[in-house]
Design a protein around this motif. Structure first.
Motif, PDB file in Angstrom:
ATOM      1  N   LEU A   1       0.799  -1.079  -0.013  1.00  0.00           N
ATOM      2  CA  LEU A   1      -0.067   0.079  -0.029  1.00  0.00           C
ATOM      3  C   LEU A   1       0.872   1.411  -0.012  1.00  0.00           C
ATOM      4  CD1 LEU A   1      -2.717   1.564   0.244  1.00  0.00           C
ATOM      5  CD2 LEU A   1      -2.675   0.973   2.832  1.00  0.00           C
ATOM      6  N   PHE A   2       1.871   1.216   0.772  1.00  0.00           N
ATOM      7  CA  PHE A   2       2.786   2.538   0.806  1.00  0.00           C
ATOM      8  C   PHE A   2       4.091   2.452   0.414  1.00  0.00           C
ATOM      9  CE2 PHE A   2       0.006   2.336   4.749  1.00  0.00           C
ATOM     10  CZ  PHE A   2      -0.613   3.728   4.511  1.00  0.00           C
ATOM     11  N   ASP A   3       4.222   1.348  -0.831  1.00  0.00           N
ATOM     12  CA  ASP A   3       5.420   1.350  -1.214  1.00  0.00           C
ATOM     13  C   ASP A   3       5.754   2.203  -2.748  1.00  0.00           C
ATOM     14  OD1 ASP A   3       6.310  -0.654   0.241  1.00  0.00           O
ATOM     15  OD2 ASP A   3       5.227  -2.360  -0.850  1.00  0.00           O
ATOM     16  N   GLY A   4       6.582   3.105  -2.566  1.00  0.00           N
ATOM     17  CA  GLY A   4       6.897   3.929  -3.877  1.00  0.00           C
ATOM     18  C   GLY A   4       8.393   4.240  -3.707  1.00  0.00           C
ATOM     19  N   VAL A   5       8.793   5.287  -4.279  1.00  0.00           N
ATOM     20  CA  VAL A   5      10.174   5.632  -4.339  1.00  0.00           C
ATOM     21  C   VAL A   5      10.731   6.740  -3.179  1.00  0.00           C
ATOM     22  CG1 VAL A   5      10.546   4.884  -6.708  1.00  0.00           C
ATOM     23  CG2 VAL A   5       9.693   7.248  -5.881  1.00  0.00           C
ATOM     24  N   ALA A   6      11.846   6.818  -3.009  1.00  0.00           N
ATOM     25  CA  ALA A   6      12.235   7.757  -1.969  1.00  0.00           C
ATOM     26  C   ALA A   6      11.785   9.032  -2.154  1.00  0.00           C
ATOM     27  CB  ALA A   6      13.513   7.391  -1.830  1.00  0.00           C
ATOM     28  N   ALA A   7      11.991   9.489  -3.517  1.00  0.00           N
ATOM     29  CA  ALA A   7      11.810  10.942  -3.756  1.00  0.00           C
ATOM     30  C   ALA A   7      10.530  11.189  -4.414  1.00  0.00           C
ATOM     31  CB  ALA A   7      13.076  11.508  -4.551  1.00  0.00           C
ATOM     32  N   ARG A   8       9.992  12.150  -4.008  1.00  0.00           N
ATOM     33  CA  ARG A   8       8.654  12.534  -4.965  1.00  0.00           C
ATOM     34  C   ARG A   8       8.816  12.906  -6.335  1.00  0.00           C
ATOM     35  NH1 ARG A   8       3.883  13.816  -2.144  1.00  0.00           N
ATOM     36  NH2 ARG A   8       3.381  15.530  -3.693  1.00  0.00           N
ATOM     37  N   GLY A   9       7.892  12.326  -6.959  1.00  0.00           N
ATOM     38  CA  GLY A   9       7.835  12.877  -8.422  1.00  0.00           C
ATOM     39  C   GLY A   9       6.859  13.952  -8.803  1.00  0.00           C
ATOM     40  N   VAL A  10       5.987  13.935  -9.630  1.00  0.00           N
ATOM     41  CA  VAL A  10       5.034  14.836  -9.955  1.00  0.00           C
ATOM     42  C   VAL A  10       4.191  15.380  -8.812  1.00  0.00           C
ATOM     43  CG1 VAL A  10       3.375  15.929 -11.523  1.00  0.00           C
ATOM     44  CG2 VAL A  10       5.357  14.298 -12.558  1.00  0.00           C
ATOM     45  N   CYS A  11       3.512  14.388  -8.433  1.00  0.00           N
ATOM     46  CA  CYS A  11       2.787  14.693  -7.185  1.00  0.00           C
ATOM     47  C   CYS A  11       2.444  13.564  -6.077  1.00  0.00           C
ATOM     48  CB  CYS A  11       0.995  14.930  -7.558  1.00  0.00           C
ATOM     49  SG  CYS A  11       0.476  13.481  -8.223  1.00  0.00           S
ATOM     50  N   GLY A  12       3.722  12.548  -6.263  1.00  0.00           N
ATOM     51  CA  GLY A  12       3.752  11.557  -4.979  1.00  0.00           C
ATOM     52  C   GLY A  12       4.906  10.676  -5.445  1.00  0.00           C
TER      53      GLY A  12
END
Length: 436
Positions: free
Chosen positions: A91-102
């Motif tokens: 659910l909360f898995d993404g990359v370390a740095a934000r992109g366009v809006c997340g």
């Protein structure tokens, strides 16, 4: 008004896609109009969604897309009764740095749309600990709401009772529990699920999944847990320029990894798309003004591609006067040679000097931000393109002029720069959107 719900989990491989397809088909069978989306850069799952619902599905991605683009894409659910967004990874898995809006996390989409999350929990090898995991996910980010849980692959009635009691004690609704059921397992290969178009029995499999889930899950309670939702007017559409007016698109089992929103954006801008099959030894439409080779599984079809002389000669003739672009697998086919898993080297089209090997496997996975050093079809030099790379092939040689400076999501420069030579260009990343 539609009912909006996000399907997610603590991790990959716990049954999100199967549950999404089963719910979509079961509700469709009951007379409801169901629209699906895929959160994140997965180009395989939308085809399964379409098979389950009879409606095209697209990707929404908080790292590569702005809120206006996401709103524009989600607004296709305006006439649906139920809208399901299937998550990717945990659910909360993404990359370390934000992109366009997340960060690309499913939670970004859930919070942005204000839809509750239906968690799929696989309690294999545990019991009450499953409740601790669900409670942790519920409480981790205040803007993300938990609707409840569906348990998957429970071992026995006693196992189910232990997990259910712990979840209910934690104040978490349990909508159902699914025993193990091999008949609804979706076959996989190295890049994920075997594509829907390659499975002749996919309709029957989804029907069986719908029947099985309806038997073990309270579908009415799940539907009641969804958010009442009405799409807001979108400020902008998809930031993609068509590569040409008439596009010859390679399309078959070896060339199928293209995001649906890309093709829709091209058509919406007035472009015409004609498809051809390299595996059927077809070349691009001679009347087209650009040729696009998406990714797919050329490493599994390398011998056939090498033997298809009409395709190779037709593509070479096309590239003498018009641009040809390849993404990932398409890029590999534009190269000089591809070595398959058995170590056999196959000659490719030779429009680029790239040589790759599937025998020397190493996973390349992640978001990519590329700044073009030279034009490619649809984009000028200096354009900043957002995409995603996922393959196991390694570069043996990449001698041509780099197409771009490519960074991963942390900002680090990577070696997969893409290439250009004459009218041919290629990248290892799949384009999602252009920064504007």
């Amino acid at each position: 008004m539609a009912a909006g719900l996000v399907i997610s989990a603590p991790a990959s491989g716990v049954g999100k896609t199967t549950l999404t397809l089963a719910l979509a088909r079961a509700w469709r069978n009951s007379g409801l109009r169901v629209q699906c989306f895929k959160s994140g850069p997965d180009y395989i799952d939308p085809a399964f969604h379409a098979a389950a619902t009879g409606r095209a599905s697209v990707n929404v991605d908080s790292w590569a897309m702005g809120r206006g683009t996401i709103s524009h894409l989600v607004s296709r659910g305006i006439d649906a009764d139920v809208v399901l967004a299937e998550g990717s990874m945990g659910l909360f898995d993404g990359v370390a740095a934000r992109g366009v809006c997340g960060t690309g996390a499913t939670a970004d989409i859930a919070e942005m749309l204000d839809w509750p999350v239906l968690l799929v929990i696989d309690p294999s090898g545990q019991a009450q600990t499953a409740a601790a995991i669900a409670a942790g996910l519920r409480d981790y980010r205040p803007g993300v709401r938990l609707a409840g849980v569906v348990l998957n692959r429970v071992a026995s009635p006693r196992h189910e009772a232990l997990v259910r009691r712990a979840l209910l004690d934690a104040g978490i609704a349990v909508f159902g529990a699914l025993p193990r059921h091999a008949e609804i397992s979706l076959p996989k290969r190295h890049l994920g699920l075997v594509q829907a178009e390659e499975q002749a029995e996919i309709g029957k499999l989804i029907d069986e999944a719908a029947r099985f889930v309806a038997e073990h899950v309270d579908l009415d309670a799940v539907l009641r847990s969804a958010a009442t939702w009405s799409p807001q007017p979108a400020a902008s559409g998809v930031n993609v320029t068509p590569p040409g007016q008439r596009i010859a698109l390679a399309r078959d089992a070896a060339f199928s990894f293209v995001y649906p929103h890309m093709l829709e954006a091209w058509r919406a801008a007035g472009a015409e798309i004609s498809t051809f099959s390299p595996l059927a030894d077809e070349g691009p439409d001679p009347s087209a003004d650009v040729c696009w080779l998406p990714g797919g599984y050329p490493e599994l079809q390398a011998g056939k591609i090498a033997a298809n002389a009409r395709f190779r000669s037709g593509l070479r003739a096309f590239a003498e006067t018009r641009p040809v672009h390849g993404e990932c697998g398409g890029y590999m086919v534009l190269g000089t040679a591809l070595t398959d898993a058995d170590g056999i080297r196959h000659e490719m089209t030779g429009l680029l000097g790239l040589e790759t090997s599937f025998a020397k496997r190493r996973m390349h996975l992640g978001y990519r931000l590329a700044e073009l050093a030279a034009p490619m079809p649809g984009h000028q030099a200096g354009a900043r393109l957002r995409g995603h790379e996922f393959h196991y092939s390694t570069i043996v040689a990449q001698p041509d002029t780099p197409l771009a400076v490519v960074h991963d999501a942390t900002g680090a420069v990577i070696a997969e720069t893409g290439s250009r030579r004459g009218q041919a260009t290629g990248t290892f990343f799949h384009l999602i959107a252009e920064d504007r």
